[in-house]
Every structure is written in structure tokens, then in C-alpha cells.
Design a protein around this motif. Structure first.
Motif, PDB file in Angstrom:
ATOM      1  N   PHE A 118       0.868  -1.183   0.000  1.00 57.57           N
ATOM      2  CA  PHE A 118       0.000   0.000   0.000  1.00 57.57           C
ATOM      3  C   PHE A 118       0.900   1.226   0.000  1.00 57.57           C
ATOM      4  CE2 PHE A 118      -2.463  -3.403   2.150  1.00 57.57           C
ATOM      5  CZ  PHE A 118      -3.339  -3.621   1.092  1.00 57.57           C
ATOM      6  N   PHE A 119       0.777   1.987  -1.082  1.00 50.84           N
ATOM      7  CA  PHE A 119       1.718   3.066  -1.371  1.00 50.84           C
ATOM      8  C   PHE A 119       1.023   4.412  -1.189  1.00 50.84           C
ATOM      9  CE2 PHE A 119       3.557   5.508  -5.209  1.00 50.84           C
ATOM     10  CZ  PHE A 119       4.493   6.158  -4.425  1.00 50.84           C
ATOM     11  N   ILE A 120       1.503   5.194  -0.231  1.00 53.92           N
ATOM     12  CA  ILE A 120       0.911   6.502   0.051  1.00 53.92           C
ATOM     13  C   ILE A 120       1.691   7.555  -0.738  1.00 53.92           C
ATOM     14  CG2 ILE A 120       0.359   8.185   1.846  1.00 53.92           C
ATOM     15  CD1 ILE A 120      -1.158   5.509   2.121  1.00 53.92           C
ATOM     16  N   ASN A 121       1.043   8.122  -1.750  1.00 53.58           N
ATOM     17  CA  ASN A 121       1.692   9.140  -2.575  1.00 53.58           C
ATOM     18  C   ASN A 121       1.073  10.503  -2.273  1.00 53.58           C
ATOM     19  OD1 ASN A 121       2.676  10.823  -4.539  1.00 53.58           O
ATOM     20  ND2 ASN A 121       1.870   9.658  -6.288  1.00 53.58           N
ATOM     21  N   ASN A 122       1.849  11.323  -1.535  1.00 49.58           N
ATOM     22  CA  ASN A 122       1.363  12.686  -1.279  1.00 49.58           C
ATOM     23  C   ASN A 122       2.318  13.727  -1.857  1.00 49.58           C
ATOM     24  OD1 ASN A 122       3.449  12.605   0.538  1.00 49.58           O
ATOM     25  ND2 ASN A 122       2.174  12.676   2.363  1.00 49.58           N
ATOM     26  N   ALA A 123       3.193  13.268  -2.747  1.00 47.78           N
ATOM     27  CA  ALA A 123       4.024  14.168  -3.551  1.00 47.78           C
ATOM     28  C   ALA A 123       4.994  15.022  -2.732  1.00 47.78           C
ATOM     29  CB  ALA A 123       3.150  15.068  -4.433  1.00 47.78           C
ATOM     30  N   ILE A 124       5.316  14.555  -1.507  1.00 47.59           N
ATOM     31  CA  ILE A 124       6.246  15.350  -0.687  1.00 47.59           C
ATOM     32  C   ILE A 124       6.771  14.481   0.452  1.00 47.59           C
ATOM     33  CG2 ILE A 124       4.659  16.256   1.105  1.00 47.59           C
ATOM     34  CD1 ILE A 124       5.894  19.090   0.205  1.00 47.59           C
ATOM     35  N   TYR A 125       7.939  14.858   0.990  1.00 54.95           N
ATOM     36  CA  TYR A 125       8.435  14.201   2.203  1.00 54.95           C
ATOM     37  C   TYR A 125       7.732  14.844   3.387  1.00 54.95           C
ATOM     38  CZ  TYR A 125      12.231  11.518   0.079  1.00 54.95           C
ATOM     39  OH  TYR A 125      12.953  10.611  -0.640  1.00 54.95           O
ATOM     40  N   ARG A 175      -4.510   2.513  -8.903  1.00 53.76           N
ATOM     41  CA  ARG A 175      -4.301   3.796  -8.230  1.00 53.76           C
ATOM     42  C   ARG A 175      -5.652   4.346  -7.817  1.00 53.76           C
ATOM     43  NH1 ARG A 175      -1.448   6.835 -11.918  1.00 53.76           N
ATOM     44  NH2 ARG A 175       0.584   6.424 -11.004  1.00 53.76           N
ATOM     45  N   VAL A 176      -5.758   4.718  -6.551  1.00 57.88           N
ATOM     46  CA  VAL A 176      -6.998   5.260  -6.010  1.00 57.88           C
ATOM     47  C   VAL A 176      -6.688   6.613  -5.372  1.00 57.88           C
ATOM     48  CG1 VAL A 176      -7.989   2.970  -5.614  1.00 57.88           C
ATOM     49  CG2 VAL A 176      -6.643   4.068  -3.803  1.00 57.88           C
ATOM     50  N   ALA A 177      -7.714   7.322  -4.965  1.00 51.00           N
ATOM     51  CA  ALA A 177      -7.511   8.628  -4.324  1.00 51.00           C
ATOM     52  C   ALA A 177      -8.343   8.702  -3.055  1.00 51.00           C
ATOM     53  CB  ALA A 177      -7.907   9.746  -5.285  1.00 51.00           C
ATOM     54  N   LEU A 178      -7.797   9.390  -2.055  1.00 51.80           N
ATOM     55  CA  LEU A 178      -8.492   9.484  -0.769  1.00 51.80           C
ATOM     56  C   LEU A 178      -9.112  10.869  -0.592  1.00 51.80           C
ATOM     57  CD1 LEU A 178      -5.870   7.629   1.489  1.00 51.80           C
ATOM     58  CD2 LEU A 178      -7.945   6.693   0.476  1.00 51.80           C
ATOM     59  N   ASN A 179      -9.677  11.392  -1.675  1.00 52.99           N
ATOM     60  CA  ASN A 179     -10.127  12.787  -1.607  1.00 52.99           C
ATOM     61  C   ASN A 179     -11.644  12.977  -1.599  1.00 52.99           C
ATOM     62  OD1 ASN A 179     -10.428  11.978  -4.269  1.00 52.99           O
ATOM     63  ND2 ASN A 179     -10.196  14.071  -5.040  1.00 52.99           N
ATOM     64  N   SER A 180     -12.422  11.903  -1.619  1.00 51.83           N
ATOM     65  CA  SER A 180     -13.878  12.076  -1.543  1.00 51.83           C
ATOM     66  C   SER A 180     -14.476  10.777  -1.022  1.00 51.83           C
ATOM     67  CB  SER A 180     -14.454  12.374  -2.941  1.00 51.83           C
ATOM     68  OG  SER A 180     -14.374  11.204  -3.743  1.00 51.83           O
ATOM     69  N   ALA A 205       0.582  -7.576  -5.441  1.00 55.45           N
ATOM     70  CA  ALA A 205      -0.558  -6.665  -5.525  1.00 55.45           C
ATOM     71  C   ALA A 205      -0.147  -5.294  -5.003  1.00 55.45           C
ATOM     72  CB  ALA A 205      -1.726  -7.210  -4.711  1.00 55.45           C
ATOM     73  N   PHE A 206      -0.448  -4.272  -5.786  1.00 52.95           N
ATOM     74  CA  PHE A 206       0.032  -2.918  -5.497  1.00 52.95           C
ATOM     75  C   PHE A 206      -1.110  -1.919  -5.584  1.00 52.95           C
ATOM     76  CE2 PHE A 206       2.043   1.108  -6.842  1.00 52.95           C
ATOM     77  CZ  PHE A 206       3.100   1.200  -5.952  1.00 52.95           C
ATOM     78  N   VAL A 207      -1.324  -1.176  -4.503  1.00 58.34           N
ATOM     79  CA  VAL A 207      -2.353  -0.126  -4.515  1.00 58.34           C
ATOM     80  C   VAL A 207      -1.703   1.202  -4.149  1.00 58.34           C
ATOM     81  CG1 VAL A 207      -4.561   0.681  -3.596  1.00 58.34           C
ATOM     82  CG2 VAL A 207      -4.127  -1.786  -3.819  1.00 58.34           C
ATOM     83  N   GLU A 208      -1.828   2.171  -5.045  1.00 58.64           N
ATOM     84  CA  GLU A 208      -1.302   3.511  -4.783  1.00 58.64           C
ATOM     85  C   GLU A 208      -2.449   4.411  -4.330  1.00 58.64           C
ATOM     86  OE1 GLU A 208       1.079   5.167  -7.938  1.00 58.64           O
ATOM     87  OE2 GLU A 208       0.715   7.240  -7.305  1.00 58.64           O
ATOM     88  N   PHE A 209      -2.288   5.098  -3.208  1.00 54.95           N
ATOM     89  CA  PHE A 209      -3.302   6.014  -2.682  1.00 54.95           C
ATOM     90  C   PHE A 209      -2.822   7.441  -2.896  1.00 54.95           C
ATOM     91  CE2 PHE A 209      -5.714   3.012   0.057  1.00 54.95           C
ATOM     92  CZ  PHE A 209      -4.808   1.968   0.177  1.00 54.95           C
ATOM     93  N   LEU A 210      -3.485   8.196  -3.752  1.00 56.88           N
ATOM     94  CA  LEU A 210      -3.196   9.622  -3.836  1.00 56.88           C
ATOM     95  C   LEU A 210      -3.675  10.251  -2.533  1.00 56.88           C
ATOM     96  CD1 LEU A 210      -4.136  10.512  -7.526  1.00 56.88           C
ATOM     97  CD2 LEU A 210      -1.926   9.738  -6.592  1.00 56.88           C
ATOM     98  N   SER A 211      -2.776  10.933  -1.861  1.00 49.63           N
ATOM     99  CA  SER A 211      -3.032  11.393  -0.502  1.00 49.63           C
ATOM    100  C   SER A 211      -2.646  12.855  -0.371  1.00 49.63           C
ATOM    101  CB  SER A 211      -2.212  10.564   0.490  1.00 49.63           C
ATOM    102  OG  SER A 211      -2.496   9.193   0.312  1.00 49.63           O
ATOM    103  N   ILE A 212      -3.041  13.455   0.742  1.00 51.94           N
ATOM    104  CA  ILE A 212      -2.709  14.871   0.919  1.00 51.94           C
ATOM    105  C   ILE A 212      -1.786  15.072   2.122  1.00 51.94           C
ATOM    106  CG2 ILE A 212      -4.854  15.667  -0.145  1.00 51.94           C
ATOM    107  CD1 ILE A 212      -5.830  16.319   2.754  1.00 51.94           C
ATOM    108  N   CYS A 213      -1.056  16.175   2.076  1.00 51.98           N
ATOM    109  CA  CYS A 213      -0.185  16.567   3.180  1.00 51.98           C
ATOM    110  C   CYS A 213      -0.392  18.066   3.402  1.00 51.98           C
ATOM    111  CB  CYS A 213       1.279  16.260   2.833  1.00 51.98           C
ATOM    112  SG  CYS A 213       2.419  16.601   4.193  1.00 51.98           S
ATOM    113  N   PRO A 214      -1.504  18.428   4.030  1.00 52.91           N
ATOM    114  CA  PRO A 214      -1.858  19.855   4.136  1.00 52.91           C
ATOM    115  C   PRO A 214      -0.747  20.697   4.761  1.00 52.91           C
ATOM    116  CG  PRO A 214      -3.645  18.469   4.954  1.00 52.91           C
ATOM    117  CD  PRO A 214      -2.488  17.562   4.688  1.00 52.91           C
ATOM    118  N   ILE A 215      -0.113  20.173   5.807  1.00 52.20           N
ATOM    119  CA  ILE A 215       0.901  20.967   6.520  1.00 52.20           C
ATOM    120  C   ILE A 215       2.053  21.326   5.585  1.00 52.20           C
ATOM    121  CG2 ILE A 215       2.623  20.900   8.381  1.00 52.20           C
ATOM    122  CD1 ILE A 215      -0.157  21.135   9.510  1.00 52.20           C
ATOM    123  N   ASN A 216       2.615  20.309   4.920  1.00 51.95           N
ATOM    124  CA  ASN A 216       3.791  20.587   4.089  1.00 51.95           C
ATOM    125  C   ASN A 216       3.431  21.193   2.728  1.00 51.95           C
ATOM    126  OD1 ASN A 216       6.151  19.833   5.700  1.00 51.95           O
ATOM    127  ND2 ASN A 216       5.151  17.833   5.753  1.00 51.95           N
TER     128      ASN A 216
END
Lengths: 248, 355
Positions: A118-125, A175-180, A205-216
Motif C-alpha cells: 500500500f503506497f501513500i503518494n502525497n508528492a512530498i516528504y 491507483r486510487v484517491a483518498l479525496n472524496s 498486488a500494489f495499490v497507490e493512494f493519492l493522498s494529501i499533506c496539508p501541513i507541508n
């Protein structure tokens, strides 16, 4: 009265250390809900990465181990050899999986390792404070790309689903998104399919979650959700890349 | 009945690991230890074990980390630059207190170096190499038989101390052949039996116990200090229980050599040659490099005027020799490096110059 939603037994009754608005909590919950519904919490072994979710084992009520930065797929490989029937999963962020751990994830996929990632992709460290990730978008500002990511200097975003779906051993890639709420329901379905692939020992089996990082990202959570939909989904299209016939 | 065989070192090491109960091996090709990896790929499945060729030494050690955390008995092997890549995992294994036996078939360095035998990994194996406070328990065999016995015993010690055990062999031992007596095999071996002795292992909690968490991150400094102190209680015990050495002709010796591994065999031949010339020499051969057998130096006779560290390095073990002697005697070095070997003749010649 009938309860229509209950907190999953897979999550321990504990406050998390995640920042306000962070989507890690949602991803944790979905994985635990699926394991609970399958009656497999007792068979699960999770690997937490280096990054914000290193303490995932404080929240997920299953056997867990911490892996060194990027090595979760290698650690999972070792665990799965000893317990081939366990429900093994790695939970990894974008720096962990797509930067320092690129070799480990690609080779786990090449071997068709029978565990889930399960891959959390929020485009930032996140944990180190907002540096460029391998999935940082072109032009996105981070603490190591203060003028925005310039591909001429720092390359282009890593598109993991597109890459891994080329490999024979990776049999389920989505690839899925956690935005709604609707996308979160789809994400849960993807987690469920990923575990089914493992259960049937079909491959990696690989699932990518598009995720958010509001603080960064420097955005309020609601704005961060919008930013995800407007910017990330263009570079990282939400879709099912691969699904074996044996799994509906 | 005891079984005798003529075996190549690297294959004998692999067989010893299997007889010692290893059922999981993760390897990456690197000379001069390739025969270990090849042997394990052929033989381990015949014993119900699992072989996997990893994509790198980094992956191999982390696969070992996972398999050991899951309760498996794990063996891995590499050679000097490969061991350098494994340091991250070795530090991690010491921190999570998971047992594993690691074979290092040492070669010349630094850098890529060469594939000839060397002992310049002494610092790497005895002084860490990975980050933080930890030790590896390090054995140094001088024959193929001794290496086999140390590997078998290594699994028991790794389990007892829940810490990685390293066997520091070298390219010479790996590549030569010697007759060996095979260690006996535990016929009762089963994963279930092993798991009963490892209640901390990851197996899935089966809804019967609290979850097991295996961790090495302690964000609160008080907790990390407490964790390190707990690990060091084991090391204090190891320092009392594990040091091991061989001593030869210390009585009336004018010069005492200190040498480990194959170098000690060259030294023993040189000692015979010197005896013919009327020079009395003795030998201390550490069998454990960590903990270093400091008490061996209490056995040095009043007749001894000088201690000579013989090493295939620029002088690394010599630090431990000096620490053990506490300034009581002058210490010299007879060495070659870069994959060059010391011959008995060269040891004799250089010893005579020291006199």
C-alpha cells in the motif's frame, strides 16, 4: 437501534500522531477494515516504513515490524518465506518506496512476491519537513525545490503504477484517491482485491493512494483535497492498471 | 556414525549452516564466496528450506531481517564490499534483537579492492560499520572444520543472545579443500518447535495474544537509552562467557605472535622454522574477535620481550592487542595487505629483523 458504522477492531483505540487533515488515518482504517471483514486480523503481518507512518504499528492491531528506509519489500519477502499463508503487507510512503526503496519494490514486483504493498503518494516528504519527493509534481514548491520542481535539475515525477504494471509479476495494480467519500469507497474495494490476490497466491498486488499533506503543502485540508484533484490526478491518473481474471 | 568428507570451504560452510538448522538463505553473488550461494541454491530446498537470490546485499540482509523477525533460522553470506552494504541491516538486527548467522569470506580492500584473501575487515566486523551502539559476536576460524563447528554453534549463540553472529573467514578458507567431520544434524527440526522458543516472533496474533511489534525506533531519548542499556546487558554477559582462544608454546617464549584465521597457520609454520634457529616463540590465536580474548594475554610468560601482531591488513587487530597488554610489552606488526599473503619464510625473516 442498528449501528451503521463502527470503528474497526483492527485499529487500536488510540489517538494518532498524524497532522490535522492527513489521510494516513483513512488508509490505515481501510486496510484494517478489509482484514477485519475477511476475519484475517490474526493472520496479518504488516511492515511499517521510515517516514510519517513508521509508528503505524501503534494504531494497527496486528503483528508488525519496522523496516529500514525503503527496505519494507525485502523484509516482507523474508517474512512471507517463513509464513507463506500469512496476510503480509507493506505500508510505504513515496520517499520510502519510490526513491530510496526503488530497487526493492521493483524486484519484489519482478519476483511476483505474494504480498500487498500500500503506497501513500502525497508528492512530498512529510516527516522530514516538506522536501521534494520522487513524486513531486513539475513546478511544485518544496523546501528543496523552492522555485518549484524543475525537471532539468531534479527530474520528473515517478509514476509507480505505470512502471510496475509493465512487470509480469505485478498482477494487481491500481491507483486510487483518498479525496472524496466515493473515491474512498473505491479505495477500500482496491484494498480488498489486493488481499484477495494474495489469498489466492496470484502474485504481487500494489495499490497507490493519492493522498494529501496539508501541513507541508501549506494548504488547508479542504484546499489540499482540491489541489489533489486538480493537479495530482492529471499526472497520476486514478485507474485500475491490472486485475487478474480470478479477482472480481 | 561420524561422516568424513573432503570438502571445499565455501560448500562446507553452506552445509554446516543447513546441519545447524538454517532453512532460509538470501544471497547475492560476490567472489570469493559464490560457491556458498550456489551450494545453498542446490541443497537448501532438499532440506525443506528456502533459497532466494536477492537483487543486492542490501536487499539480502533485509530479507534476512524479515525472515528472522518471523522466527525463521537464517543464514547469509557475503564478502567484504558486500558486507559493507549489509551494515544497515546488521545495525537494525542488533537493535530489534533478532538472531542471524552471517558469513564474511573476506577479501582485499578498500573499495572494490580485489578477490584475494584479506583480513582488513577487522574494524568493519569488530567496530561496527553500522550506526549506533551495538556489537556483532565475531568468530574467526582457522580451518574449514573449525568454521563448520563455529557456524553450527553460531546459531545457538545468535538465538541465546538474540543478536547477529558473524563468522570472519577469508578467501583462502573459502577456496581450499580439507577433510572434515560433518556436524550432526538436529533431526527433530521444525519451524513450530523453533517458534515456541521465540514468543516475540511475527506469526500473526491469531486472536490469541496481544500483537507483536518489532521496532528499532524510540523517539523519546529516555526510551532509546533504556533500550541500548538493555542490549548492552547482553554484551556484558557475552564478554564474560564467549571469549575464546588457542595458545601455543607461551612458556619460555621470547616472542609471542597474535594471529587469527589462515594467518595463524602461516605463523605456526614460521614458529617451527624459528625453533630450528633456536628462537623460542609462542602464539595467541583469538577464535573470537569480539569479544576479544583479553585474558589470553595474562598467560604471557616473563621470558617474553615482544608481542607481534600478524595480520593481512595495515594493522587493525593490533589495537586490541595493545588494549589487552595495557602497555606491559612492546608490540610490533608483521603484515601484508591488498590480498597479499604472509609466507612462513617472510614471517621468519621479518621476525629476525625485529630481534
Amino acid at each position: 437501534m442498528r449501528a451503521i458504522f463502527e470503528y474497526t477492531k483492527g485499529m487500536r483505540d488510540q489517538e494518532t500522531h498524524y497532522c490535522p487533515g492527513c489521510t494516513h488515518g483513512i488508509a490505515h482504517r481501510l486496510i484494517m477494515e478489509v482484514l477485519e471483514e475477511k476475519g484475517k486480523l490474526g493472520e496479518a503481518i504488516g511492515i511499517s516504513p521510515v517516514g510519517c507512518s513508521i509508528l503505524a504499528h501503534q494504531y494497527m492491531d496486528v503483528d508488525m515490524v519496522e523496516a529500514a528506509h525503503g527496505r519494507a519489500p525485502a523484509v516482507a519477502t523474508g517474512i512471507k518465506r517463513v509464513h507463506p499463508d500469512a496476510y503480509v503487507f507493506t505500508y510505504q510512503g513515496d520517499g520510502d518506496l519510490a526513491s530510496i526503496g526503488m530497487a526493492e519494490i521493483v524486484h519484489a514486483a519482478l519476483r511476483g512476491e505474494k504480498f500487498c504493498t500500500f503506497f501513500i503518494n502525497n508528492a512530498i516528504y512529510g516527516m522530514t519537513g516538506g522536501q521534494m519527493a520522487p513524486t513531486t509534481l513539475e513546478g511544485q514548491k518544496t523546501t528543496t525545490t523552492v522555485m518549484g520542481r524543475d525537471p532539468a535539475v531534479s527530474g520528473n515525477p515517478a509514476v509507480m503504477c505505470e512502471m510496475l504494471s509493465q512487470l509480469k509479476g505485478a498482477v494487481y495494480v491500481e491507483r486510487v484517491a483518498l479525496n472524496s467519500p466515493a473515491n474512498i469507497r473505491k479505495a477500500k474495494k482496491a484494498v480488498s482485491r489486493a488481499f484477495e490476490v494474495q489469498e489466492k497466491k496470484l502474485g504481487f498486488a500494489f495499490v497507490e493512494f493519492l493522498s494529501i499533506c496539508p501541513i507541508n503543502w501549506g494548504l488547508a485540508p479542504s484546499d489540499a483535497m482540491k489541489w489533489l484533484a486538480e493537479n495530482m490526478m492529471e499526472v497520476f491518473p486514478v485507474k485500475q492498471f491490472k486485475n487478474p481474471l480470478e479477482v472480481k | 556414525m561420524e561422516e568424513r568428507r573432503l570438502m571445499k570451504g565455501n560448500e562446507a560452510f553452506g552445509l554446516a549452516a543447513i546441519l545447524g538448522g538454517a532453512r532460509y538463505y538470501f544471497g547475492y553473488p560476490i567472489t570469493p564466496q559464490n560457491e556458498v550461494t550456489e551450494f545453498m541454491s542446490r541443497e537448501l530446498p532438499n532440506y525443506g528450506g528456502f533459497f532466494l537470490q536477492a537483487e543486492s546485499e542490501l536487499a539480502a540482509i533485509n530479507m534476512a531481517y524479515g525472515a528472522s523477525a518471523a522466527g525463521g533460522r537464517v543464514f547469509i553470506s557475503s564478502s567484504s564490499p558486500g558486507l559493507a552494504l549489509m551494515q544497515e541491516g546488521l545495525s537494525g538486527l542488533a537493535s530489534i534483537e533478532a538472531p542471524v548467522v552471517v558469513l564474511n569470506v573476506m577479501r582485499g580492500g578498500p573499495g572494490i579492492g580485489n578477490i584475494q584473501p584479506g583480513q582488513a575487515d577487522y574494524y568493519q566486523v569488530t567496530r561496527g560499520g553500522g550506526n549506533g551502539d551495538y556489537h556483532l559476536i565475531v568468530f574467526a576460524p582457522a580451518s574449514i572444520q573449525e568454521a563448520m563447528d563455529m557456524i553450527v554453534e553460531g546459531f545457538e549463540i545468535a538465538d541465546r543472545y538474540t543478536n547477529p553472529v558473524l563468522i570472519a573467514a577469508d578467501g583462502m578458507l573459502g577456496q581450499m579443500m580439507e577433510p572434515v567431520t560433518l556436524p550432526s544434524m538436529d533431526k527433530e527440526y521444525s519451524l513450530e518447535k523453533i517458534l515456541k522458543t521465540k514468543p516475540w516472533a511475527l506469526t500473526g496474533h491469531k486472536n490469541k495474544r496481544e500483537r507483536n511489534v518489532i521496532k528499532s525506533v524510540y523517539l523519546k531519548q529516555e526510551l532509546l537509552e533504556e533500550h541500548v542499556l538493555k542490549i548492552f546487558e547482553k554484551y556484558d554477559k557475552a564478554v564474560k562467557e564467549l571469549p575464546s582462544f588457542e595458545e601455543v608454546d607461551l612458556k619460555d617464549a621470547e616472542i609471542v605472535y597474535v594471529a587469527f584465521g589462515t594467518t595463524s597457520r602461516m605463523v605456526k609454520e614460521a614458529m617451527e622454522l624459528l625453533k630450528e634457529k633456536g628462537v623460542k616463540t609462542g602464539l595467541i590465536r583469538p577464535k573470537t574477535l569480539w569479544p576479544f580474548p583479553r585474558e589470553a594475554f595474562d598467560g604471557i610468560d616473563k621470558s617474553t620481550k615482544m608481542v607481534v601482531s600478524c595480520e593481512l591488513s595495515m594493522g587493525q587487530m593490533i589495537d586490541d592487542v595493545k588494549l589487552s597488554l595495557k602497555g606491559r610489552l612492546p608490540v610490533s606488526l608483521i603484515n601484508r595487505t591488498g590480498g597479499m599473503l604472509l609466507t612462513p619464510g617472510e614471517i621468519v625473516e621479518r621476525t629476525l629483523k625485529l630481534l
